[in-house]
Design a protein around this motif. Structure first.
Motif, short mmCIF file in Angstrom:
data_model
loop_
_atom_site.label_atom_id
_atom_site.label_comp_id
_atom_site.label_asym_id
_atom_site.label_seq_id
_atom_site.Cartn_x
_atom_site.Cartn_y
_atom_site.Cartn_z
N GLY A 11 11.70 17.08 33.56
CA GLY A 11 11.53 15.97 32.65
C GLY A 11 10.27 16.14 31.83
O GLY A 11 9.49 17.07 32.01
N SER A 12 10.03 15.22 30.87
CA SER A 12 8.92 15.34 29.94
C SER A 12 7.58 15.07 30.59
O SER A 12 6.54 15.23 29.95
CB SER A 12 9.12 14.37 28.77
N GLY A 13 7.54 14.63 31.84
CA GLY A 13 6.28 14.33 32.50
C GLY A 13 5.60 15.54 33.09
O GLY A 13 4.54 15.42 33.70
N VAL A 14 6.17 16.72 32.92
CA VAL A 14 5.61 17.94 33.49
C VAL A 14 5.63 19.05 32.45
O VAL A 14 6.58 19.19 31.70
CB VAL A 14 6.41 18.38 34.74
N THR A 15 4.54 19.81 32.39
CA THR A 15 4.47 20.98 31.52
C THR A 15 4.09 22.19 32.37
O THR A 15 3.73 22.06 33.53
CB THR A 15 3.43 20.78 30.41
N THR A 16 4.16 23.36 31.76
CA THR A 16 3.85 24.60 32.44
C THR A 16 2.67 25.28 31.78
O THR A 16 2.61 25.37 30.55
CB THR A 16 5.06 25.56 32.42
N CYS A 17 1.72 25.73 32.56
CA CYS A 17 0.58 26.46 32.04
C CYS A 17 1.06 27.74 31.34
O CYS A 17 1.84 28.51 31.90
CB CYS A 17 -0.40 26.82 33.16
N TRP A 18 0.60 27.96 30.13
CA TRP A 18 1.04 29.12 29.36
C TRP A 18 0.50 30.43 29.93
O TRP A 18 1.02 31.51 29.64
CB TRP A 18 0.60 28.98 27.91
N SER A 19 -0.53 30.33 30.79
CA SER A 19 -1.15 31.54 31.33
C SER A 19 -0.65 31.90 32.72
O SER A 19 -0.22 33.03 32.96
CB SER A 19 -2.67 31.36 31.37
N CYS A 20 -0.67 30.91 33.65
CA CYS A 20 -0.30 31.21 35.04
C CYS A 20 1.02 30.57 35.47
O CYS A 20 1.42 30.71 36.61
CB CYS A 20 -1.41 30.79 35.99
N GLN A 21 1.67 29.80 34.58
CA GLN A 21 2.95 29.14 34.85
C GLN A 21 2.86 28.03 35.89
O GLN A 21 3.87 27.59 36.42
CB GLN A 21 4.02 30.16 35.29
N GLU A 22 1.66 27.56 36.18
CA GLU A 22 1.50 26.43 37.11
C GLU A 22 1.97 25.15 36.44
O GLU A 22 1.83 24.96 35.22
CB GLU A 22 0.02 26.29 37.50
N LEU A 23 2.55 24.24 37.23
CA LEU A 23 3.01 22.96 36.70
C LEU A 23 1.81 22.05 36.45
O LEU A 23 0.95 21.89 37.31
CB LEU A 23 3.98 22.29 37.66
N ASN A 24 1.77 21.45 35.25
CA ASN A 24 0.67 20.57 34.87
C ASN A 24 1.22 19.26 34.32
O ASN A 24 2.39 19.17 33.96
CB ASN A 24 -0.22 21.22 33.80
N ALA A 25 0.34 18.27 34.23
CA ALA A 25 0.68 17.03 33.54
C ALA A 25 0.35 17.19 32.06
O ALA A 25 -0.57 17.94 31.71
CB ALA A 25 -0.11 15.87 34.14
N PRO A 26 1.06 16.51 31.15
CA PRO A 26 0.77 16.63 29.72
C PRO A 26 -0.66 16.23 29.36
O PRO A 26 -1.18 16.66 28.35
CB PRO A 26 1.79 15.69 29.07
N SER A 27 -1.29 15.38 30.20
CA SER A 27 -2.65 14.92 29.92
C SER A 27 -3.71 15.90 30.41
O SER A 27 -4.90 15.65 30.22
CB SER A 27 -2.88 13.55 30.58
N ASP A 28 -3.31 17.00 31.05
CA ASP A 28 -4.28 17.98 31.54
C ASP A 28 -4.79 18.83 30.37
O ASP A 28 -4.02 19.54 29.72
CB ASP A 28 -3.65 18.90 32.59
N PHE A 29 -6.08 18.74 30.10
CA PHE A 29 -6.66 19.57 29.05
C PHE A 29 -6.81 21.02 29.52
O PHE A 29 -6.73 21.95 28.73
CB PHE A 29 -8.03 19.03 28.64
N PHE A 30 -7.04 21.18 30.83
CA PHE A 30 -7.18 22.51 31.42
C PHE A 30 -6.24 22.62 32.61
O PHE A 30 -5.96 21.64 33.29
CB PHE A 30 -8.62 22.75 31.89
N CYS A 31 -5.74 23.83 32.84
CA CYS A 31 -4.87 24.07 33.99
C CYS A 31 -5.68 23.89 35.27
O CYS A 31 -6.74 24.52 35.42
CB CYS A 31 -4.28 25.48 33.92
N PRO A 32 -5.23 23.07 36.22
CA PRO A 32 -5.98 22.89 37.47
C PRO A 32 -6.13 24.17 38.28
O PRO A 32 -7.06 24.29 39.06
CB PRO A 32 -5.12 21.85 38.22
N LYS A 33 -5.23 25.13 38.06
CA LYS A 33 -5.26 26.36 38.86
C LYS A 33 -6.13 27.44 38.22
O LYS A 33 -7.08 27.92 38.83
CB LYS A 33 -3.84 26.88 39.06
N CYS A 34 -5.80 27.82 36.98
CA CYS A 34 -6.53 28.93 36.36
C CYS A 34 -7.65 28.47 35.42
O CYS A 34 -8.39 29.30 34.88
CB CYS A 34 -5.56 29.85 35.60
N LYS A 35 -7.75 27.14 35.19
CA LYS A 35 -8.83 26.56 34.38
C LYS A 35 -8.78 26.96 32.90
O LYS A 35 -9.79 26.88 32.19
CB LYS A 35 -10.21 26.92 34.95
N ILE A 36 -7.62 27.39 32.42
CA ILE A 36 -7.46 27.78 31.03
C ILE A 36 -7.08 26.56 30.20
O ILE A 36 -6.30 25.72 30.63
CB ILE A 36 -6.37 28.87 30.89
#
Length: 281
Positions: free
Chosen positions: A71-96
């Motif tokens: 659903g639209s409430g989840v996005t994927t980090c373009w670098s490490c493919q970790e699942l993120n929230a749309p409001s995440d400015f940085f990936c919680p895993k790779c910090k990109i």
């Protein structure tokens, strides 16, 4: 004798052949299956390759975007493919730094969706995020990260501007509820209110001195502040129909104050906004 009887029995009741039933088992390996062999006298399970059970068909997995799968409430980090929230400015895993997604302005600043915002906290959160996302911090990063930081910084500025303005904040909160507020090219059909606005504009055109204009400005500011107070109550009471009406009133008062600002050459609306420091004095 007993041997003859056994042979006769076998001819009349021949033994049933073993029956194989293949079923898919949910395991870590997507192609792992279990073959269950049913025998008249015993039951056993054996693992067999998928090609043997299904022939040339194979079980395959297909990658799809996270928004499509969850659903639209989840996005994927373009670098490490970790699942993120749309409001995440940085990936919680790779910090990109992440791309700019359409997101609730209140989520940007980790604040509750309320008209009565803690403007001091809003300001603090804004400055903290702006320091992290400022394009100057990404000069030595990849072109993609530099582009994302510029997008995020611009979006952050727009969200902050909308939430600090009483008018834009009211319009945005109604927009979240898909309530249409008076837009460009539309007029408000309340004869009594429109007569009041027309009278204020005529008075403004007839005034000659700055003192007279400032006196009118004070009168309009009082109406503006009363309207903001009413909006605060409307949103607390979830009275969105009244909130829409008062937002339209506020829109007209804002336009008059902007005209007065142009005549005086000084800011008036910024003085009306509740200053962040006032809430924490």
């Amino acid at each position: 004798t007993w041997l003859m009887l056994l042979l006769v029995h076998r001819r009349v009741f021949p033994p049933r052949p073993a029956t194989r039933i293949t079923s898919i088992i949910r395991t870590a390996k997507p192609c792992a299956i279990t073959s269950v062999v049913i025998h008249p006298r015993r039951m056993m399970t054996t693992k067999v390759p998928a090609s043997e059970a299904f022939g040339s068909r194979r079980m395959m997995t297909t990658k799809v975007p996270a928004s499509e799968a969850f659903g639209s409430g989840v996005t994927t980090c373009w670098s490490c493919q970790e699942l993120n929230a749309p409001s995440d400015f940085f990936c919680p895993k790779c910090k990109i730094v992440q791309p700019c997604y359409q997101c609730n302005y209140f989520q940007y600043f980790s604040l509750p969706p309320s008209y009565d915002l803690d403007l001091y906290q809003l300001q603090q959160n804004y400055h903290a995020l702006q320091r992290k996302l400022h394009p100057d911090r990404f000069v030595r990063k990849s072109p993609k990260e530099q582009s994302f930081s510029r997008e995020q910084s611009a979006s952050l500025n727009g969200a902050y501007h909308a939430l600090t303005s009483p008018l834009l904040r009211a319009q945005y909160m109604l927009q979240l509820r898909k309530i249409d507020v008076l837009g460009e090219g539309k007029s408000y059909a309340d004869p009594k209110f429109l007569t009041e606005i027309l009278s204020l504009r005529e008075d403004l055109m007839e005034l000659e001195t700055k003192e007279e204009i400032k006196e009118l400005a004070n009168s309009v500011k009082e109406k503006y502040q009363n309207c903001v107070a009413q909006l605060s109550k409307n949103f607390r009471d979830s009275d969105f129909e009244s909130a829409k009406q008062n937002t339209i009133y506020l829109q007209y008062y804002t336009k008059i104050l902007e005209e007065i600002e142009n005549l005086l050459g000084e800011s008036i609306l910024d003085q009306i906004y509740t200053k962040p420091s006032q809430q924490h004095e």
